[in-house]
Write a protein that holds these residues in place. Structure first.
Motif, PDB file in Angstrom:
ATOM      1  N   GLY A   1      -6.915   7.678  -7.026  1.00  0.00           N
ATOM      2  CA  GLY A   1      -6.283   7.625  -8.618  1.00  0.00           C
ATOM      3  C   GLY A   1      -5.087   6.405  -8.666  1.00  0.00           C
ATOM      4  O   GLY A   1      -4.890   5.940  -7.576  1.00  0.00           O
ATOM      5  N   ILE A   2      -4.688   6.132  -9.835  1.00  0.00           N
ATOM      6  CA  ILE A   2      -3.395   5.279 -10.120  1.00  0.00           C
ATOM      7  C   ILE A   2      -2.524   5.659  -8.888  1.00  0.00           C
ATOM      8  O   ILE A   2      -1.859   4.794  -8.582  1.00  0.00           O
ATOM      9  N   ASP A   3      -1.765   6.731  -9.249  1.00  0.00           N
ATOM     10  CA  ASP A   3      -0.518   7.138  -8.570  1.00  0.00           C
ATOM     11  C   ASP A   3      -0.723   7.272  -7.053  1.00  0.00           C
ATOM     12  O   ASP A   3       0.267   6.792  -6.296  1.00  0.00           O
ATOM     13  N   GLY A   4      -1.773   7.728  -6.639  1.00  0.00           N
ATOM     14  CA  GLY A   4      -1.923   7.824  -5.339  1.00  0.00           C
ATOM     15  C   GLY A   4      -2.332   6.286  -4.472  1.00  0.00           C
ATOM     16  O   GLY A   4      -1.690   6.121  -3.582  1.00  0.00           O
ATOM     17  N   THR A   5      -2.822   5.485  -5.375  1.00  0.00           N
ATOM     18  CA  THR A   5      -2.865   3.914  -4.837  1.00  0.00           C
ATOM     19  C   THR A   5      -1.480   3.468  -4.886  1.00  0.00           C
ATOM     20  O   THR A   5      -1.021   2.589  -4.009  1.00  0.00           O
ATOM     21  N   VAL A   6      -0.718   3.858  -5.975  1.00  0.00           N
ATOM     22  CA  VAL A   6       0.771   3.210  -6.003  1.00  0.00           C
ATOM     23  C   VAL A   6       1.444   3.497  -4.471  1.00  0.00           C
ATOM     24  O   VAL A   6       2.197   2.884  -3.844  1.00  0.00           O
ATOM     25  N   ASP A   7       1.170   4.871  -4.359  1.00  0.00           N
ATOM     26  CA  ASP A   7       1.786   5.719  -3.217  1.00  0.00           C
ATOM     27  C   ASP A   7       1.537   5.005  -1.997  1.00  0.00           C
ATOM     28  O   ASP A   7       2.400   4.486  -0.947  1.00  0.00           O
ATOM     29  N   LEU A   8       0.055   4.821  -1.853  1.00  0.00           N
ATOM     30  CA  LEU A   8      -0.539   4.103  -0.656  1.00  0.00           C
ATOM     31  C   LEU A   8       0.150   2.511  -0.405  1.00  0.00           C
ATOM     32  O   LEU A   8       0.375   2.077   0.892  1.00  0.00           O
ATOM     33  N   ILE A   9      -0.023   1.773  -1.431  1.00  0.00           N
ATOM     34  CA  ILE A   9       0.709   0.508  -1.439  1.00  0.00           C
ATOM     35  C   ILE A   9       2.143   0.368  -1.142  1.00  0.00           C
ATOM     36  O   ILE A   9       2.646  -0.417  -0.187  1.00  0.00           O
ATOM     37  N   LYS A  10       2.897   1.239  -1.428  1.00  0.00           N
ATOM     38  CA  LYS A  10       4.286   1.476  -1.424  1.00  0.00           C
ATOM     39  C   LYS A  10       4.479   1.868  -0.117  1.00  0.00           C
ATOM     40  O   LYS A  10       5.443   0.995   0.729  1.00  0.00           O
ATOM     41  N   LYS A  11       3.715   2.617   0.706  1.00  0.00           N
ATOM     42  CA  LYS A  11       3.945   2.968   2.115  1.00  0.00           C
ATOM     43  C   LYS A  11       3.600   1.677   2.898  1.00  0.00           C
ATOM     44  O   LYS A  11       4.151   1.508   3.883  1.00  0.00           O
ATOM     45  N   PHE A  12       2.478   1.005   2.677  1.00  0.00           N
ATOM     46  CA  PHE A  12       2.024  -0.275   3.009  1.00  0.00           C
ATOM     47  C   PHE A  12       3.251  -1.048   3.248  1.00  0.00           C
ATOM     48  O   PHE A  12       3.427  -1.774   4.193  1.00  0.00           O
ATOM     49  N   VAL A  13       3.814  -1.558   2.121  1.00  0.00           N
ATOM     50  CA  VAL A  13       4.955  -2.492   1.946  1.00  0.00           C
ATOM     51  C   VAL A  13       5.950  -2.073   2.909  1.00  0.00           C
ATOM     52  O   VAL A  13       6.845  -2.803   3.564  1.00  0.00           O
ATOM     53  N   GLU A  14       6.358  -0.971   3.009  1.00  0.00           N
ATOM     54  CA  GLU A  14       7.564  -0.333   3.551  1.00  0.00           C
ATOM     55  C   GLU A  14       7.370  -0.441   5.143  1.00  0.00           C
ATOM     56  O   GLU A  14       8.490  -0.771   5.742  1.00  0.00           O
ATOM     57  N   GLU A  15       6.311   0.128   5.355  1.00  0.00           N
ATOM     58  CA  GLU A  15       5.784  -0.259   6.727  1.00  0.00           C
ATOM     59  C   GLU A  15       5.792  -1.572   7.383  1.00  0.00           C
ATOM     60  O   GLU A  15       6.385  -1.836   8.516  1.00  0.00           O
TER      61      GLU A  15
END
Length: 216
Positions: A190-204
């Motif tokens: 979903g939209i919010d879940g995808t946002v969280d996934l990308i955010k974690k990828f960027v942070e990592e």
């Protein structure tokens, strides 16, 4: 942790790419550029903004069309560009605006071959958002109050235009996994879940300080 990256988002029509980009920027506390890229390019180049809107992710190969529309370009200043078709002038102006914006600091950019323009930037992360066709049809039909058939046709047409534009102006292929650092199916989380996934990828990626050429 403050975001240090320039995040570019390519997207299939109906995948929620624009909304994901906006929410991702909000989560990081940085700016998101979508249509704002066109505004910036028009302002900096002196080319009529309407031309940017008409050419937005739509390649025009017609020499006659470019010749006619060139009379409305308001004379993009550089003499080196004087003999260039207007669609190429528009792309180059947009290309330069994307680089200028990236130099100002972390942000999210949606579409417009931004990943290609910034491929040499060490703090650039490229993302492609796609989705299941049925999910995309439902989203577009609901947004515009269209029938499923009309939404499907719009998705086919828009994706074809975006692919043609990207493939025409870059050395890469639109939607090909090898062209991006991360590809995500937004239909899964979903939209919010995808946002969280990308955010974690960027942070990592930022935490590990991984060079782009090793993360691709």
């Amino acid at each position: 942790m403050a975001c240090k990256s320039i995040i570019t988002i390519g997207r299939q029509y109906g995948s929620g790419g624009r909304e994901i980009g906006q929410k991702l920027a909000e989560a990081f506390g940085i700016k998101c550029y979508d249509n704002e890229l066109l505004d910036r390019a028009a302002k900096e180049s002196g080319i009529c903004q309407e031309l940017f809107e008409n050419h937005d992710e739509k390649p025009t190969n017609s020499f006659l069309y470019s010749l006619v529309m060139d009379t409305y370009s308001m004379g993009y200043a550089s003499s080196a560009l004087s003999g260039m078709p207007i669609n190429h002038k528009v792309f180059l102006a947009q290309f330069n605006a994307i680089k200028d914006i990236a130099k100002e600091g972390p942000c999210v950019m949606v579409g417009r071959c931004a990943d290609y323009a910034l491929e040499a930037f060490p703090n650039h992360i490229s993302v492609f958002i796609y989705g299941d066709l049925d999910t995309r049809i439902h989203r577009i039909a609901k947004r515009h109050e269209w029938s499923a058939s009309k939404a499907r046709d719009a998705i086919t047409k828009t994706d074809k235009q975006r692919a043609s534009y990207y493939n025409y102006y870059t050395s890469k292929k639109w939607g090909d996994i090898s062209s991006y650092d991360l590809c995500v199916n937004s239909s899964v989380l979903g939209i919010d879940g995808t946002v969280d996934l990308i955010k974690k990828f960027v942070e990592e990626k930022e935490e590990r300080k991984i060079p782009r050429h090793l993360s691709e």
